[in-house]
Design a protein around this motif. Structure first.
Motif, mmCIF file in Angstrom:
data_model
loop_
_atom_site.group_PDB
_atom_site.id
_atom_site.type_symbol
_atom_site.label_atom_id
_atom_site.label_comp_id
_atom_site.label_asym_id
_atom_site.label_seq_id
_atom_site.Cartn_x
_atom_site.Cartn_y
_atom_site.Cartn_z
ATOM 1 N N PHE A 187 5.081 51.795 -13.276
ATOM 2 C CA PHE A 187 5.995 52.609 -14.065
ATOM 3 C C PHE A 187 6.652 53.682 -13.200
ATOM 4 N N ALA A 188 7.834 54.072 -13.622
ATOM 5 C CA ALA A 188 8.469 55.230 -12.992
ATOM 6 C C ALA A 188 7.835 56.473 -13.596
ATOM 7 N N GLY A 189 7.455 57.398 -12.776
ATOM 8 C CA GLY A 189 6.839 58.616 -13.284
ATOM 9 C C GLY A 189 5.366 58.678 -12.950
ATOM 10 N N PHE B 183 8.114 53.906 -29.124
ATOM 11 C CA PHE B 183 7.763 52.576 -28.598
ATOM 12 C C PHE B 183 6.270 52.358 -28.827
ATOM 13 N N PHE C 86 5.694 57.867 -21.156
ATOM 14 C CA PHE C 86 6.491 56.647 -21.297
ATOM 15 C C PHE C 86 7.628 56.862 -22.296
ATOM 16 N N TYR D 99 10.343 59.067 -20.997
ATOM 17 C CA TYR D 99 11.222 58.409 -20.026
ATOM 18 C C TYR D 99 12.308 57.605 -20.718
ATOM 19 N N ILE D 100 11.907 56.790 -21.699
ATOM 20 C CA ILE D 100 12.928 55.943 -22.329
ATOM 21 C C ILE D 100 13.861 56.756 -23.215
ATOM 22 N N ARG E 295 19.391 57.388 -20.522
ATOM 23 C CA ARG E 295 19.112 55.969 -20.774
ATOM 24 C C ARG E 295 18.739 55.664 -22.231
ATOM 25 N N GLN F 91 21.036 53.234 -24.009
ATOM 26 C CA GLN F 91 20.913 51.876 -23.443
ATOM 27 C C GLN F 91 19.681 51.169 -23.999
ATOM 28 N N VAL F 92 18.586 51.911 -24.109
ATOM 29 C CA VAL F 92 17.351 51.307 -24.627
ATOM 30 C C VAL F 92 17.496 50.996 -26.112
ATOM 31 N N ASN G 36 11.144 50.632 -9.877
ATOM 32 C CA ASN G 36 10.630 51.172 -11.139
ATOM 33 C C ASN G 36 11.700 51.809 -12.013
ATOM 34 N N ALA H 84 15.626 50.766 -17.203
ATOM 35 C CA ALA H 84 15.823 51.528 -18.433
ATOM 36 C C ALA H 84 14.499 51.779 -19.145
ATOM 37 N N GLY I 85 11.679 51.986 -17.583
ATOM 38 C CA GLY I 85 10.767 52.661 -16.662
ATOM 39 C C GLY I 85 9.675 51.767 -16.156
ATOM 40 N N ILE I 86 9.865 50.474 -16.275
ATOM 41 C CA ILE I 86 8.871 49.507 -15.803
ATOM 42 C C ILE I 86 9.489 48.703 -14.685
ATOM 43 N N SER I 87 8.742 48.523 -13.649
ATOM 44 C CA SER I 87 9.289 47.846 -12.475
ATOM 45 C C SER I 87 9.811 46.458 -12.827
#
Lengths: 584, 532
Positions: A360-362, A387, A399, A402-403, A408, A411-412, B248, B251, B253-255
């Motif tokens: 994950f990013a973050g 989510f 998480f 982030y979304i 973003r 977009q999500v 990563n 959108a 946040g998952i690779s």
């Protein structure tokens, strides 16, 4: 006698035919010379030696090929010398399910009610006679008291067999057999050699010599030729050879699906289709194995595995089934990717997908879990996406933050189909992830193992495959421990090492439940695995109990997808099933 | 294979089987003249087969306590498309300084000795230095008032990695040169390589037989090392690794995966490269840009000197700012974070430095420009290897593989006190052996003090006085504070994926001399040994 005589003949040319060698000496030596029997024996031995040389040369040449290398070297006549002082006294070796502390069980086949002592050999209490042959001697066809005209044959499986510790078990006392000659041992100074028996009596040392036909000798050939290349060391065996064949194939061919499957099957000791295309001819179960016969090869595997095809159908309905190279003929290995099986995650993944925090990013502290069933996606009062994700509370918040970042969020929302007019949707979170991000670069390998020993063996060897897999592809691995019930008692506060080293690791090598976040540098598990314990019983934030010393572990595989985890238990989820480990 | 004794037993068995009355007792005529003789001949025949046995040859080589180089292993290696690596000599330039501008001749074969390490370096051609060199000579220039210097090439006397001298290392010619002031290494020497031993060659069988492509870590290693000869070691981190975060930023946040980072160790030791750049003066300091192609993926700036002065030491660097440079490239990797750029071929840098006179006053006027010689430490070939991952003839479809120089952990060994058997023990070879051990470590290895002690005991040493000190210094690619490792037992690369510093990305290096804060390396040896 005729049978043995035939054993000393062989389909070679005139130059090694003993009779031709003998007659080639000339009529004086074969008819007139008084020692012609001696010459006959000499020429017979020389022809045997030529054959042995030929066998050794073939072994040497075959050793250049991982496909043809012999597991053991063959010695046509191997002399086995058994000394009386060592006869019926074999080393004490503790193996699983073998010796126990104290008095041996009454139902032990050889050692009932015996008491073993460290540092002392063990002797059977029943009417069998044991001998520990040299380490190099691994197998044989029959034993004979003589090479020429033997009068005593000991047939493997009838008169003599192997025990699990590599000792020979004879059903008769060789030293009491009048057909087997005994020889006293004389020291170099001409005095008889003696030894002291367990009763303290001084006994004259003797030995018997029996000949093993087609003796199989372990020269460690497989390891020296190929095992050391892959730095995989195991005892010489067909399994070891198959394993190295799989690794060699993977190395040379590269990570094709077939090569990966073959390598994994080598580790599991189960077969995969070898030819590019094969058609099923027959299948049956016998001798503890299931057998599959195709138009090109025959395969066998442990009967505890199921066939890869539906054997509840009429056999005639399965005959003709087409297999492709690399496909398993049993259900021990399943490989999936989006090319081979579009949407595979819907059927094969099980109820949860656990992703490492590093995916994950973050900043995340633990894994996140996504359920593989329809769940509610919604917008909250602020219009933020909720989510359905499980995990540590802070990680779930990270998480969702982030979304919902303004850059973003729209977009999500658009991707999910959420809007102010449609603020609630039922979607499969795993499907959302795969369709949106993962499906093109994720492969899935599902393994079934049938006991914990094999489980540990598999995990220990699977690391060998890692250097041959493409690193830009994410390999999800699922391991199902398919043991119905196993109990390990009297463990003396020691953990089952294989599981201690494996089950507790995440994909990033942290050890969830024991020392969360503690990274394990250089761990063999840091590269490949996503072995995880997933949320059980609706308490995803902290579902695990661990790190307890134990005396008793009960591994109980159930078909339940939910289970209650009590204090003193650990829960493992493997392909939808829950495995509970009880600690007491 | 059967022993002579077993063959003899078999002979006796066959003969007695057909002729039970024959006397086969030791000393009998048949035993001595027939059985023993025949057994001996047959054993000899079996011995003839033994050399054909690859298994036996490999076993023998692996079991050997000494380094061997045998033809049999060469032949077996050829089965795996693997060939013995021949040694390479270290090479570099040295600067001789004189007290006058009189022309000087340095004959071919002139030997220069490094007295501390007792290493010899030799000129491979004749050099004539003068202030007016013409087309065939080399320049003799005034490097400081009253001192004239010239620079020329030498190579190590023997092959091996122990000859890699650091910049500014002092040398002494073994022949007399009048008016000689100093002789020093000019830049780091290239790292040499020793002839490959049987054990090393056997260790490469695995990559030798491997598919040589860019699809897996093993095949990448095989292609880059065995086929292209570009690297010593490679580590690939990707989808299942904590260090890989380049994909990563989706959108969700998952690779998305599909990316991997390739960390390369292209030479055993760290090398240096010197090039000339133009700097401009603004405000109170000089500024210059180091482009991505000047020294792709370089580690650090070792020195900056005025191009026209050739003084020793370095001007003071006040800041280095790294940034990505992809302009004019028709394809490049995704580079979402600064730490992805560092040590890669996309790295460019803006360097700020000062040049002051003896009074501490800045030399330079607003808008002035000047030529400066920049020496950087680096791993050569990062750009070449990256190109291999980018061109259509070799790259993997849809896969984004970013090549980076291995993150270096610079090692020094301190307080190594030994008691030699003989008081006149020369530590030169011991230092080289330790140096080779450190620079021979690969990704994932741990540096053990016990191994260094083992190395010591390969020499005439009674004992090693413990503890010794191992020190390692790591510069994370994100520009964070350096990580210092200190231990008397072992050095292991820490697991800090957040800094991209892990055993998968970082590996140990040793230079003969420890660079000081200004990058000058004339001072402390990185392996210091004292005799007790």
């Amino acid at each position: 006698m005729d049978e043995i005589s035939q054993l000393t003949t062989y389909p070679t040319g005139d130059k090694s035919d003993p009779s031709i060698l003998y007659t080639g000496l000339g009529t004086f030596w074969t008819n007139v010379f008084q020692g012609k029997e001696m010459l006959s024996g000499l020429t017979l031995e020389q022809s045997e030696n030529l054959l042995q040389l030929y066998i050794e040369l073939v072994d040497v040449l075959n050793s250049y090929s991982v496909h043809n290398i012999p597991v053991f070297d063959t010695n046509k006549w191997y002399p086995l010398v058994i000394y009386k002082s060592q006869y019926n006294r074999v080393p004490l070796i503790y193996n699983p399910d073998d010796a126990v502390y104290g008095v041996q069980p009454a139902d032990d086949p050889f050692f009932q009610n015996a008491v073993f002592r460290y540092g002392f050999p063990k002797s059977p209490t029943t009417s069998v006679y044991l001998h520990q042959p040299p380490e190099v001697f691994k197998d044989f066809g029959i034993f004979a008291n003589r090479v020429i005209d033997p009068t005593r044959l000991l047939v493997k499986g009838t008169d003599v067999s192997w025990d699990r510790n590599g000792a020979l078990v004879f059903n008769q006392d060789l030293f009491e057999d009048p057909e087997i000659s005994k020889t006293s041992v004389i020291a170099e100074n001409g005095t008889p050699v003696t030894y002291t028996d367990e009763a303290g009596n001084e006994i004259q040392e003797e030995f018997v010599l029996i000949w093993a036909y087609n003796g199989q000798l372990d020269a460690d050939r497989i390891f020296e030729a190929f095992g050391q290349i892959f730095e995989v060391r195991k005892e010489s065996s067909q399994f070891y050879k198959d394993l190295l064949r799989g690794l060699m194939n993977l190395s040379v061919e590269g990570p094709t699906v077939a090569a990966i499957s073959q390598a994994v099957s080598g580790i599991l000791n189960v077969p995969v289709i070898r030819a590019p295309e094969e058609y099923l001819q027959d299948y049956f179960q016998a001798g503890g194995y299931k057998h599959v016969i195709t138009d090109k090869n025959t395969y066998k595997f442990d009967q505890r595995y199921a066939y890869s095809f539906d054997d509840t159908l009429m056999k005639s309905q399965n005959v003709g089934t087409r297999f492709l190279a690399g496909e398993a003929v049993c259900n021990a290995i399943i490989y999936r990717d989006n090319v081979k099986s579009p949407g595979w995650w819907k059927n094969d993944l099980g109820p949860f997908l656990a992703l490492s925090m590093t995916a994950f990013a973050g900043e995340y502290e633990e894994q996140l879990y996504f359920e593989n069933e329809l769940k509610l996606f919604s917008l909250d009062g602020s219009g933020n996406i909720v989510f359905p994700v499980l995990g540590k509370e802070e990680d779930v918040a990270t998480f969702n933050a982030y979304i919902n970042d303004p850059s973003r969020q729209d977009q999500v929302k658009e991707y999910l189909g959420l809007s102010s007019s449609s603020p609630v949707l039922n979607l499969n979170p795993v499907d959302v992830l795969f369709e949106g991000v993962l499906k093109y670069n994720t492969a899935f390998i599902a393994i079934q193992v049938i006991d914990t020993g094999e489980f540990g063996e598999f995990l220990g060897l699977f690391d060998e495959i890692s250097p041959y897999l493409p690193r830009h592809v994410y390999f999800l691995t699922s391991i199902t421990l398919n043991a119905d019930f196993e109990e390990f008692a009297n463990l003396n506060d020691t953990y089952w090492a294989d599981e201690a080293e494996t089950d507790r690791r995440n994909a990033d090598a942290s050890k969830t439940g024991i020392s969360e976040g503690e990274a394990v540098p250089g761990s063999e598990w840091s590269d490949l695995f996503l072995i995880t314990r997933s949320p059980i019983d609706g308490s995803p934030a902290d579902p695990f109990v661990g790190g307890l010393p134990l005396d008793n572990v009960t591994c109980n595989s159930t078909t339940d997808t939910q289970a209650e985890v009590n204090a003193g238990q650990e829960a493992y989820r493997t392909s939808g099933k829950v495995v509970l480990l009880d600690f007491s | 294979m059967a022993t002579a004794e077993e063959i003899k037993l078999e002979l006796e068995e066959f003969i007695s089987g057909l002729a039970p009355d024959v006397d086969l007792a030791p000393g009998s005529a048949v035993s001595e003249l027939v059985v023993k003789l025949s057994a001996s001949v047959q054993a000899q025949m079996r011995d003839e087969i033994a050399p054909l046995d690859a298994v036996g040859s490999v076993q023998e080589a692996l079991d050997s306590e000494e380094d061997t180089q045998t033809e049999t292993i060469d032949q077996i290696a050829s089965n795996y498309n693997t060939y013995r690596g021949v040694g390479v000599k270290s090479a570099g330039k040295i600067r001789m300084s004189f007290d006058s501008d009189a022309p000087r001749t340095i004959p071919e074969g002139t030997i220069f000795n490094q007295p501390t390490l007792n290493l010899n370096f030799i000129t491979t051609e004749r050099f004539v230095a003068s202030t007016t060199p013409g087309e065939t000579g080399i320049l003799l220039f005034e490097s400081s008032p009253g001192v004239w210097s010239t620079i020329f090439s030498v190579e190590a006397e023997l092959v091996g990695s122990g000859y890699q001298l650091a910049d500014q290392t002092v040398l002494v010619p073994t022949t007399l040169f009048s008016g000689l002031v100093t002789t020093t290494a000019y830049g780091n020497f290239t790292s040499g390589v020793a002839d490959e031993t049987d054990k090393e060659l056997i260790g490469r069988f695995r990559t030798g037989l491997s598919n040589k492509g860019l699809l897996s870590p093993q095949s990448i290693l095989a292609k880059l090392r065995d086929e292209e000869g570009l690297v010593v070691d490679v580590s690939v981190v990707g989808a299942n690794d904590a260090e890989s975060k380049r994909a990563n930023n989706t959108a969700l946040g998952i690779s998305s995966f599909g990316v991997a980072d390739v960390y390369v160790r292209s030479t055993n030791g760290i090398e240096t490269k010197t090039f000339t750049k133009t700097a401009s003066f603004s405000g109170t300091s000089w500024t210059m840009s180091i482009d991505r192609d000047d020294a792709p993926g370089f580690y650090r700036i070792a020195s900056i000197q005025r191009a026209d002065q050739n003084t020793s030491g370095s001007l003071v660097v006040s800041s280095v700012v790294y940034s990505p440079s992809v302009s004019d490239l028709d394809r490049y990797n995704i580079l979402p974070a600064p730490q992805d750029v560092r040590y890669s071929r996309y790295q460019s840098a803006v360097v700020e430095f000062s040049d002051t006179n003896s009074d501490g006053e800045e030399i330079g006027t607003e808008g002035a420009t000047g030529e400066f010689e920049v020496t950087v430490s680096y791993q050569p070939g990062v750009d070449t290897i990256q190109d291999i991952f980018m061109i259509d003839t070799s790259r993997v479809a849809c896969a984004d593989y970013l090549v980076k120089a291995a993150i270096p952990c610079l090692v020094s060994v301190e307080n190594l006190a030994i008691r030699p058997v003989f008081p006149d023990f020369d530590t030169t070879e011991l230092k080289q052996a330790i140096f080779n051990y450190i620079n021979g470590l690969t990704f994932g290895d741990t540096l053990y003090a016990s191994n260094i002690i083992d190395i010591c005991h390969n020499f005439d040493i009674k004992y090693v006085d413990l503890p010794l000190t191992l020190r390692g210094l790591i510069s994370p690619p994100g520009g964070e504070e350096t990580i210092e490792l200190v231990s008397s037992d072992s050095l292991a690369i820490p697991n800090r994926p957040d800094l991209l510093v892990t055993p998968n990305t970082t590996t140990f290096f040793s230079e003969l001399f420890v660079p000081d804060s200004e990058g000058v390396t004339a001072g402390n040896e990185s392996i210091s040994i004292s005799l007790i």
